[in-house]
Design a protein around this motif. Structure first.
Motif, PDB file in Angstrom:
ATOM      1  N   UNK A  91       0.854  -1.341  -0.077  1.00  0.00           N
ATOM      2  CA  UNK A  91      -0.049  -0.157  -0.043  1.00  0.00           C
ATOM      3  C   UNK A  91       0.851   1.310   0.056  1.00  0.00           C
ATOM      4  N   UNK A  92       0.723   1.958  -1.105  1.00  0.00           N
ATOM      5  CA  UNK A  92       1.633   3.222  -1.254  1.00  0.00           C
ATOM      6  C   UNK A  92       1.651   4.358  -0.222  1.00  0.00           C
ATOM      7  N   UNK A  93       0.762   4.493   0.575  1.00  0.00           N
ATOM      8  CA  UNK A  93       0.500   5.426   1.804  1.00  0.00           C
ATOM      9  C   UNK A  93       1.528   4.881   2.607  1.00  0.00           C
ATOM     10  N   UNK A  94       1.557   3.985   3.117  1.00  0.00           N
ATOM     11  CA  UNK A  94       2.349   3.430   4.197  1.00  0.00           C
ATOM     12  C   UNK A  94       3.872   3.466   3.500  1.00  0.00           C
ATOM     13  N   UNK A  95       4.175   3.098   2.417  1.00  0.00           N
ATOM     14  CA  UNK A  95       5.499   3.111   1.730  1.00  0.00           C
ATOM     15  C   UNK A  95       6.059   4.516   1.878  1.00  0.00           C
ATOM     16  N   UNK A  96       5.343   5.459   1.337  1.00  0.00           N
ATOM     17  CA  UNK A  96       5.767   7.040   1.396  1.00  0.00           C
ATOM     18  C   UNK A  96       6.127   7.331   2.952  1.00  0.00           C
ATOM     19  N   UNK A  97       5.304   6.765   3.810  1.00  0.00           N
ATOM     20  CA  UNK A  97       5.803   7.204   5.328  1.00  0.00           C
ATOM     21  C   UNK A  97       6.852   6.395   5.977  1.00  0.00           C
ATOM     22  N   UNK A  98       7.359   5.545   5.119  1.00  0.00           N
ATOM     23  CA  UNK A  98       8.409   4.911   5.506  1.00  0.00           C
ATOM     24  C   UNK A  98       8.075   3.774   6.710  1.00  0.00           C
ATOM     25  N   UNK A  99       7.128   3.153   6.433  1.00  0.00           N
ATOM     26  CA  UNK A  99       6.606   2.058   7.353  1.00  0.00           C
ATOM     27  C   UNK A  99       7.337   0.863   7.360  1.00  0.00           C
TER      28      UNK A  99
END
Length: 207
Positions: free
Chosen positions: A20-28
């Protein structure tokens, strides 16, 4: 395109590996996949006691609503792709994917996806609520795992005032209270999950 259920299943397998891209962008670390997201949504569809809703239809909608991402990826607002272009890409992907199965099955899957996209039924509107709620629940779990309360606030802010079904609104209220209280999943629950997982750092909820 020829009826090829094996290829269809292999295409869907990509959803298990599409983060999921949103989590990737937040460095999860170890972010959930699109498949993870849709699975929990489908389980959520079991829970409400609403005679107006067809649970089976809700579950089907949950399982197909992001299916196009197997081919186009997880397109988010941060990608700055216009809504009409996002829809065009996903519609094209869905037509390609559903061409791989028996015509009647393909038509049902495509029809369900269009129903969700167009929000033309009570079930589609309910599943849209589930989509947003699953996201904020996951955000809460990541805040717990990383011991960083509030650092994913933007995901909560993006859903304010956007929940409509009473049951989901109640879940949101309960989650908000839990989040503001600073309470966490009991350690014993997580200990049970990792008993047979050596060398894995314990978190507070499943990734």
């Amino acid at each position: 395109m020829a009826n090829d259920p094996l290829q269809f299943l292999q295409v869907l397998g990509k959803l298990k590996r599409t983060e999921r891209a949103g989590w990737v962008r937040r460095g999860i670390r170890s972010p959930e996949s699109v498949s993870d997201h849709m699975y929990r949504m489908a389980i959520m569809a079991f829970l409400p006691q609403d005679p107006v809703l067809c649970k089976e239809r809700c579950m089907k909608l949950a399982l197909v609503h992001d299916m196009a991402e197997a081919l186009v990826g997880d397109i988010t607002p941060a990608d700055n792709i216009p809504a009409h272009e996002k829809h065009r890409r996903e519609e094209e992907a869905m037509k390609s994917i559903t061409s791989l199965v028996d015509e009647s099955v393909g038509k049902e899957i495509l029809s369900l996806w269009e129903e969700y996209e167009d929000q033309t039924s009570s079930e589609a509107k309910f599943v849209k609520d589930l989509d947003k709620f699953e996201m904020v629940l996951q955000a809460f779990e990541y805040e717990q795992e990383e011991r960083r309360p509030g650092h994913l606030q933007e995901f909560f802010d993006s859903t304010v005032g956007k929940f409509h079904h009473p049951q989901v609104q109640a879940w949101v209220s309960s989650l908000s209270l839990l989040r503001s209280s600073g309470l966490h999943v009991p350690a014993s629950v997580e200990d049970d999950r990792v008993d047979n997982e050596p060398h894995v750092e314990k978190g507070l909820s499943s990734p």
